[in-house]
Write a protein that holds these residues in place. Sequence first.
Motif, PDB file in Angstrom:
ATOM      1  N   MET A  43       0.830  -1.201  -0.048  1.00 17.81           N
ATOM      2  CA  MET A  43      -0.185  -0.073  -0.072  1.00 17.81           C
ATOM      3  C   MET A  43       0.948   1.203   0.135  1.00 17.81           C
ATOM      4  N   ASN A  44       2.024   1.098   0.631  1.00 18.55           N
ATOM      5  CA  ASN A  44       3.051   2.561   0.765  1.00 18.55           C
ATOM      6  C   ASN A  44       3.461   2.635  -0.658  1.00 18.55           C
ATOM      7  N   LYS A  45       4.081   1.524  -1.314  1.00 21.34           N
ATOM      8  CA  LYS A  45       4.612   1.703  -2.704  1.00 21.34           C
ATOM      9  C   LYS A  45       3.512   1.950  -3.523  1.00 21.34           C
ATOM     10  N   LEU A  46       2.129   1.701  -3.413  1.00 20.62           N
ATOM     11  CA  LEU A  46       1.296   2.102  -4.509  1.00 20.62           C
ATOM     12  C   LEU A  46       1.046   3.626  -4.630  1.00 20.62           C
ATOM     13  N   THR A  47       1.417   4.246  -3.298  1.00 17.30           N
ATOM     14  CA  THR A  47       1.295   5.873  -3.344  1.00 17.30           C
ATOM     15  C   THR A  47       2.011   6.366  -4.272  1.00 17.30           C
ATOM     16  N   ASP A  48       3.100   5.849  -4.954  1.00 15.32           N
ATOM     17  CA  ASP A  48       3.929   6.125  -5.978  1.00 15.32           C
ATOM     18  C   ASP A  48       3.175   6.104  -7.273  1.00 15.32           C
ATOM     19  N   LYS A  49       2.249   5.206  -7.345  1.00  9.46           N
ATOM     20  CA  LYS A  49       1.351   4.911  -8.512  1.00  9.46           C
ATOM     21  C   LYS A  49       0.150   5.770  -8.679  1.00  9.46           C
ATOM     22  N   GLY A  50      -0.402   6.128  -7.643  1.00  9.64           N
ATOM     23  CA  GLY A  50      -1.611   6.898  -7.400  1.00  9.64           C
ATOM     24  C   GLY A  50      -2.601   6.684  -6.496  1.00  9.64           C
ATOM     25  N   ILE A  51      -3.653   7.025  -6.328  1.00 12.70           N
ATOM     26  CA  ILE A  51      -4.634   6.673  -5.006  1.00 12.70           C
ATOM     27  C   ILE A  51      -5.596   5.688  -5.669  1.00 12.70           C
ATOM     28  N   MET A  52      -5.873   4.852  -4.720  1.00 16.46           N
ATOM     29  CA  MET A  52      -6.851   3.700  -5.057  1.00 16.46           C
ATOM     30  C   MET A  52      -8.301   4.101  -4.544  1.00 16.46           C
ATOM     31  N   PHE A  53      -9.059   3.573  -5.550  1.00 21.95           N
ATOM     32  CA  PHE A  53     -10.350   3.889  -5.234  1.00 21.95           C
ATOM     33  C   PHE A  53     -11.444   2.681  -4.418  1.00 21.95           C
ATOM     34  N   GLY A  54     -11.933   3.011  -3.580  1.00 22.64           N
ATOM     35  CA  GLY A  54     -12.869   2.233  -2.774  1.00 22.64           C
ATOM     36  C   GLY A  54     -14.361   2.381  -2.505  1.00 22.64           C
ATOM     37  N   HIS A  55     -15.075   1.358  -2.381  1.00 21.05           N
ATOM     38  CA  HIS A  55     -16.523   1.471  -2.459  1.00 21.05           C
ATOM     39  C   HIS A  55     -17.056   0.565  -1.127  1.00 21.05           C
ATOM     40  N   GLN A  56     -18.026   1.210  -0.417  1.00 19.60           N
ATOM     41  CA  GLN A  56     -18.835   0.498   0.706  1.00 19.60           C
ATOM     42  C   GLN A  56     -19.897  -0.574   0.305  1.00 19.60           C
ATOM     43  N   ASP A  57     -19.582  -1.831   0.591  1.00 18.39           N
ATOM     44  CA  ASP A  57     -20.648  -2.752   0.347  1.00 18.39           C
ATOM     45  C   ASP A  57     -20.901  -2.939  -1.212  1.00 18.39           C
ATOM     46  N   ASP A  58     -19.866  -2.844  -1.910  1.00 20.49           N
ATOM     47  CA  ASP A  58     -19.550  -3.101  -3.331  1.00 20.49           C
ATOM     48  C   ASP A  58     -20.369  -4.183  -3.968  1.00 20.49           C
ATOM     49  N   LEU A  59     -20.274  -5.176  -3.468  1.00 17.61           N
ATOM     50  CA  LEU A  59     -20.500  -6.531  -4.021  1.00 17.61           C
ATOM     51  C   LEU A  59     -21.696  -7.019  -3.396  1.00 17.61           C
TER      52      LEU A  59
END
Length: 374
Positions: A43-59
């Motif tokens: 997760m730390n490394k991914l901050t080099d790539k961008g911002i992750m998008f999340g959604h509550q109760d998505d499935l």
Amino acid sequence: MKRLFCIFFFIAMIPTLSLIAGRKLTLADKNATAETVKLYSSMNKLTDKGIMFGHQDDLAYGIGWKAPNGQSDVFRMVNDYPAVFGWDLGHIETGSACNLDSVPFTDMKKYAILVHARGGINEFSWHCNNPLTEGSAWDVTNPEVVRSILPAGKLNHVYIQWLDEVANFLEGLRDETGKPIPVLFRPFHEQGGSWFWWGKSLCSVAEFKELWQYTVNYLNHTKNLHNLIFVFSNSDSFNNSEEFLERYPGNDWVDIIGFDLYQDPKTSNETFASLLKNKLTILVNAADKLNKLPAITEIGFEQIPYPTWWTEVLWPSIHRFRLSYTLFWRNAANRPNHYYMPYPGQISEKDFLDLYHLPCTLFGKDLEKESIYR
Ligand code: BMA
């Protein structure tokens, strides 16, 4: 190509930002499983790539559909899943078969295992009932509640039983080889406001910190759970870092810090954008100082009434910050017009697709390439 864009993007931004080139992070739980340590560092490394998008109760449900026929409003639009999936454990403490938003816990478990198998990230909040009044999480009628469940309190045994229910669920999340699935755990959120029983006017700073530390300690040491990444998630009621961190339980008890912020229909896009940027500046500075990962732990604009909100209001406000993720609240199947992600036909669908295609917005497929757990 996407990666190259992101590198250019960050280099171009450096002069205007208070960025540190990657953070050196260690988990609060010194006995965390190898997969949990790996997830945190991914997760730390991914901050080099961008911002992750999340959604509550998505499935679990969305606009016009509900499990078992359902899939995902995000997937229906962009042919990809979110990177982060939020779930809520509220009512697990009562032994109920379903959570407070009618998601069966057996389904939630299946979804979380599926998310992990696909390489996504699960996050759990807990709208826990009031153990003193037996009302809901929003029952703020008795300011004795936090004190009553701490070790010296008369209801400590009740809280222990409730934590056992949470622990059983989280420990039951296993991958195909039987290993515990690492997850983010975000209890006692929006503690800077006073609308939940653990809120600001219902307990002292010391009591809140003790509640947090007691909970972490119980899960890590008494229940021996080592698959948890702890998320401290404040409300938006802060204007500087002292206020933001007033109830911060300490570096040894937290891994991710963030806040929850929603756009009110009465707030103009300009005002919201500037509010969001101000709060993010405070958050990211605090994260840099404390060596924690920053995230927007809940966000959204109910019904997204502006067709270009995603690329013209949200993204320009957040993209300069080295953030881990931003989690959008649920698309309720049981409450009309209570949704925070678009869905096919919604007025901001096209704009959401444009946002999806931006180089530094990270969704499920971006994570699949990364092997974030091993
Ligand atoms: C709130 C609303 C409620 C829901 C609660 C917990 O923001 O979405 O309908 O019960 O979150 O998920």
